[in-house]
Design a protein around this motif. Structure first.
Motif, mmCIF file in Angstrom:
data_model
loop_
_atom_site.group_PDB
_atom_site.id
_atom_site.type_symbol
_atom_site.label_atom_id
_atom_site.label_comp_id
_atom_site.label_asym_id
_atom_site.label_seq_id
_atom_site.Cartn_x
_atom_site.Cartn_y
_atom_site.Cartn_z
ATOM 1 N N PHE A 55 0.206 -10.279 3.306
ATOM 2 C CA PHE A 55 0.172 -10.053 1.859
ATOM 3 C C PHE A 55 -1.231 -10.267 1.300
ATOM 4 N N LEU A 56 -1.961 -11.237 1.809
ATOM 5 C CA LEU A 56 -3.342 -11.430 1.365
ATOM 6 C C LEU A 56 -4.215 -10.221 1.715
ATOM 7 N N ASP A 57 -3.892 -9.578 2.842
ATOM 8 C CA ASP A 57 -4.656 -8.413 3.296
ATOM 9 C C ASP A 57 -4.063 -7.102 2.780
ATOM 10 N N PHE B 185 5.303 -17.346 9.801
ATOM 11 C CA PHE B 185 5.304 -17.300 8.337
ATOM 12 C C PHE B 185 3.867 -17.179 7.827
ATOM 13 N N ALA B 186 2.927 -17.847 8.482
ATOM 14 C CA ALA B 186 1.513 -17.748 8.090
ATOM 15 C C ALA B 186 1.009 -16.310 8.271
ATOM 16 N N PRO C 227 -4.909 -15.574 -3.427
ATOM 17 C CA PRO C 227 -5.781 -14.432 -3.139
ATOM 18 C C PRO C 227 -7.262 -14.689 -3.362
ATOM 19 N N GLU C 228 -7.628 -15.394 -4.429
ATOM 20 C CA GLU C 228 -9.053 -15.597 -4.732
ATOM 21 C C GLU C 228 -9.775 -16.349 -3.622
ATOM 22 N N ASP D 84 1.039 -0.014 -2.716
ATOM 23 C CA ASP D 84 1.740 0.032 -4.005
ATOM 24 C C ASP D 84 2.961 -0.884 -3.997
ATOM 25 N N PHE D 85 3.667 -0.908 -2.887
ATOM 26 C CA PHE D 85 4.833 -1.777 -2.762
ATOM 27 C C PHE D 85 4.424 -3.255 -2.829
ATOM 28 N N ILE D 86 3.355 -3.597 -2.128
ATOM 29 C CA ILE D 86 2.842 -4.974 -2.165
ATOM 30 C C ILE D 86 2.500 -5.356 -3.608
#
Length: 118
Positions: A29-31, A22-23, A89-90, A44-46
């Protein structure tokens, strides 16, 4: 089980995994959908997934809960059994919680009948 009986799969659930994997999903997603130099998911999907919808009063995207009114902006996946993948994200930070059920939920008579018939 459900698919075998009705030929209709569940499109909303059931990724059985461990916290480590899961991590990895959170990191993906972060990348922005990349693993190393390889683009796995379309950016674009992300971005669509991370964009809150008006109908949800700007708290839900496509599969992701969005919390941008918090001082620490984040988004997260929330599982039915208490699993979380929280992405900030930040800070390039992800947090995973994979809740373990110590007691199995009680089966209804209908569930037991279905289980016995398989």
């Amino acid at each position: 089980m459900e698919y075998r009986r009705s030929r209709h799969g569940k499109t909303y659930c059931c990724i059985h995994s461990n916290a480590r994997d899961f991590a990895k999903l959170g990191q993906l997603f972060l990348d922005n959908g990349k693993v190393g130099d390889q683009q796995i998911l379309n950016t674009d999907f992300i971005e669509q997934m991370r964009t809150p919808t008006e109908k949800s009063e700007n708290i839900y995207g496509m599969g992701l809960w969005i919390n941008h009114d918090n001082p620490i902006k984040h988004y997260y996946f929330l599982g039915l059994q208490g699993q979380y993948i929280i992405m900030i994200p930040e800070q390039q930070y992800r947090y995973c919680k994979n809740r373990k059920l110590f007691q199995q939920p009680k089966m209804t008579e209908e569930d037991q009948t279905r289980s016995d018939s398989l």
